[in-house]
Design an enzyme around this catalytic site. Sequence first.
Site, PDB file in Angstrom:
ATOM      1  N   ILE B 146       0.796  -1.123   0.035  1.00  0.00           N
ATOM      2  CA  ILE B 146       0.018   0.035  -0.017  1.00  0.00           C
ATOM      3  C   ILE B 146       0.994   1.205  -0.022  1.00  0.00           C
ATOM      4  O   ILE B 146       1.770   1.297   0.989  1.00  0.00           O
ATOM      5  CB  ILE B 146      -0.851   0.148   1.079  1.00  0.00           C
ATOM      6  N   CYS B 147       0.704   2.021  -0.899  1.00  0.00           N
ATOM      7  CA  CYS B 147       1.417   3.490  -1.188  1.00  0.00           C
ATOM      8  C   CYS B 147       2.881   3.323  -1.160  1.00  0.00           C
ATOM      9  O   CYS B 147       3.491   2.354  -1.867  1.00  0.00           O
ATOM     10  CB  CYS B 147       0.909   4.366  -0.143  1.00  0.00           C
ATOM     11  N   GLN B 148       3.723   3.501  -0.164  1.00  0.00           N
ATOM     12  CA  GLN B 148       5.031   3.465  -0.355  1.00  0.00           C
ATOM     13  C   GLN B 148       5.538   1.931  -0.037  1.00  0.00           C
ATOM     14  O   GLN B 148       6.206   1.405  -0.540  1.00  0.00           O
ATOM     15  CB  GLN B 148       5.692   4.023   0.790  1.00  0.00           C
ATOM     16  N   GLY B 150       3.929  -0.395  -1.503  1.00  0.00           N
ATOM     17  CA  GLY B 150       3.800  -0.927  -2.680  1.00  0.00           C
ATOM     18  C   GLY B 150       5.288  -0.817  -3.523  1.00  0.00           C
ATOM     19  O   GLY B 150       5.685  -1.653  -4.039  1.00  0.00           O
ATOM     20  N   ALA B 170      -1.761  -1.024  -4.075  1.00  0.00           N
ATOM     21  CA  ALA B 170      -2.846   0.022  -4.051  1.00  0.00           C
ATOM     22  C   ALA B 170      -2.279   1.401  -3.681  1.00  0.00           C
ATOM     23  O   ALA B 170      -1.310   1.449  -2.786  1.00  0.00           O
ATOM     24  CB  ALA B 170      -3.708  -0.227  -2.699  1.00  0.00           C
TER      25      ALA B 170
END
Lengths: 247, 364
Positions: B146-148, B150, B170
């Site tokens: 998720i975000c970073q 990811g 995501a």
Amino acid sequence: MSDGGGAEGDLFRLWLEGARAFADSNAAGSAAWQRAEALHKAWSRFAEAFAEAHAARHSEPGASPLDPAGWLRPAGQGGMADLWRWFEGPELADILREEREAIRSTREWIAFSAALEQFRAVVAEGWMRAFKAFVERLSAELAAARDEKRPDPDWAQMTALWREVADAEMARTHRSDAFLAAQRDLIEAQIAVRGTLRKRIDRLAGFLGLPTRAELDDLHATVHALRREVRALRAGGGGEQGPDHER
Amino acid sequence: MSAGAESDRSVARMAELTRRMTRLARRLGESGTRQVEIATTPKDLVWRDGKVSLSRYRPVAEPHLGPMVIVHGLIGRATMSDLEPGRSLVERLVAAGVDTYVVDWGNPTRADRFLDFTDYADVFLGEILAAVARTSGESRAVIFGICQGGDFALCHAALHPHRLKGLALAVTPVDFHADVEDPEPTHGHLNLWTRSLDPDLIRRMVDDWGNLPGELTGAVFQNLAPARTVSKYSADLLEIAEDDDAFETFLRMEKWLADRPDHPGEAAKDWLIGLYAENRLVKGSFVVGGRPVRLGDIACPVINIYGLRDHIIPPPCSKALRRHLRNVAYREVEVPTGHIGVFVSRRAQQIVPPALVDWLSGLD
């Protein structure tokens, strides 16, 4: 109403008008006033020519000693930067070290304050534009509501309008060259002032036998490197580096 | 409208506003005396290394999908994917039979300032996957970054192509300069601001702070939509004063936002200089664990979820991944929300968990 120069400008103009009326009240005074005005115009032309020539040589904002924006510049050439360097004097090994550091940290604190004010000014201009745009949009909305005989927007609608207008205007501000430059200058000034303060505090900590930040960082860097080595050794010896199927 | 009618309307509006303010004051007073709980889905610790830990959510049914490890970034806490019962991504995944794990990076301190992308994306994720393999008995797992987080997952998947069963992402930035493709002017300020700073200035700024303080990153996020930040504590609160669920969600979100950890310094340099400023991930020159990360080396199926109205990670920055993968099954899921809304909004709850479950069902 002021047409430039703010309240001080208005006062100055009033004073000039009063002086002119007094001079006009007698012939000798009137002649003296005209001579003074001619002298003033000549001086103004000289000052303008001098400023233009200087601006041509110092194209960067604040680089000219005539530009107040440069009076607090922490670095570069010209303006008050030269004067600050003169205040600080040469870096000598055994004398005036503390005094020099004190002058430097004062200069950097002033520069940081100036950069912060500049940053705030750019942001404040954005908010003022946002407010103006909001008032214009709201006025149009109220006028339309009256023309169409529908109720005025309620507080929730007005808040939504304010949020939409203000965020759009602040987005433009935040993407502007002025904002990006002010942000850069603020970060630079902040790094400078914090660095100098830290150096002075570290010297005091050293004097009192307390650990400095640099010493703690050294320690943390060593622990970090050792942990990596331990992991690598553990992985080499069948430890738990990577999923089982890759070992 | 007559002057009398307009006057009556004004009085009624003032009365309504006063009633809401009274209600809000009472609510705020009541909520101050109790603890707001978030991340309440039951889970058990399965691995720990210093501040970093891995937990497994207790299955409510026999898990038949996964195992899947949720990996958040270092900027917000992992509790976001389990914000509240009924609107919890984790809760829905567990209920659907996904064997779900979550990584908690802890609260980094000055002692952690030298942790970098190699530590997070390569070393820790390697050990986490090993722990999942031991616990689940499955040799390969899915990472849901998720975000970073990811980006950590992308790096790991590219450096160790055969470790993963699948890669779910995501709101993950991939092409950090693709914000210029986003026509929405309120999107991509983080990208622009970072690009406008010289890498040496970023390096000196991070060195000056040691770690990036959570308060600093929080202030940056607040400035991305400043009017919304102000109205959040005024008009928006009045708006939800009558709505029990909305007010509770607001308090939970505030609790999550207030718990913003410091970002380790060296990892911040990798993030801000290597990725945001120099865009090395898509150039194949971002080095992790001594090796360049090449996205084309990713060998597992990928699902990429992004928020259409994400002003923090503009959609083109996420969608760019498609251009850099080779010969792997790739699926994109668009969610009509902002960055956080992808996980907490009611609309997203109808889209994201079913999409993930469907995708997981198709993995080998």
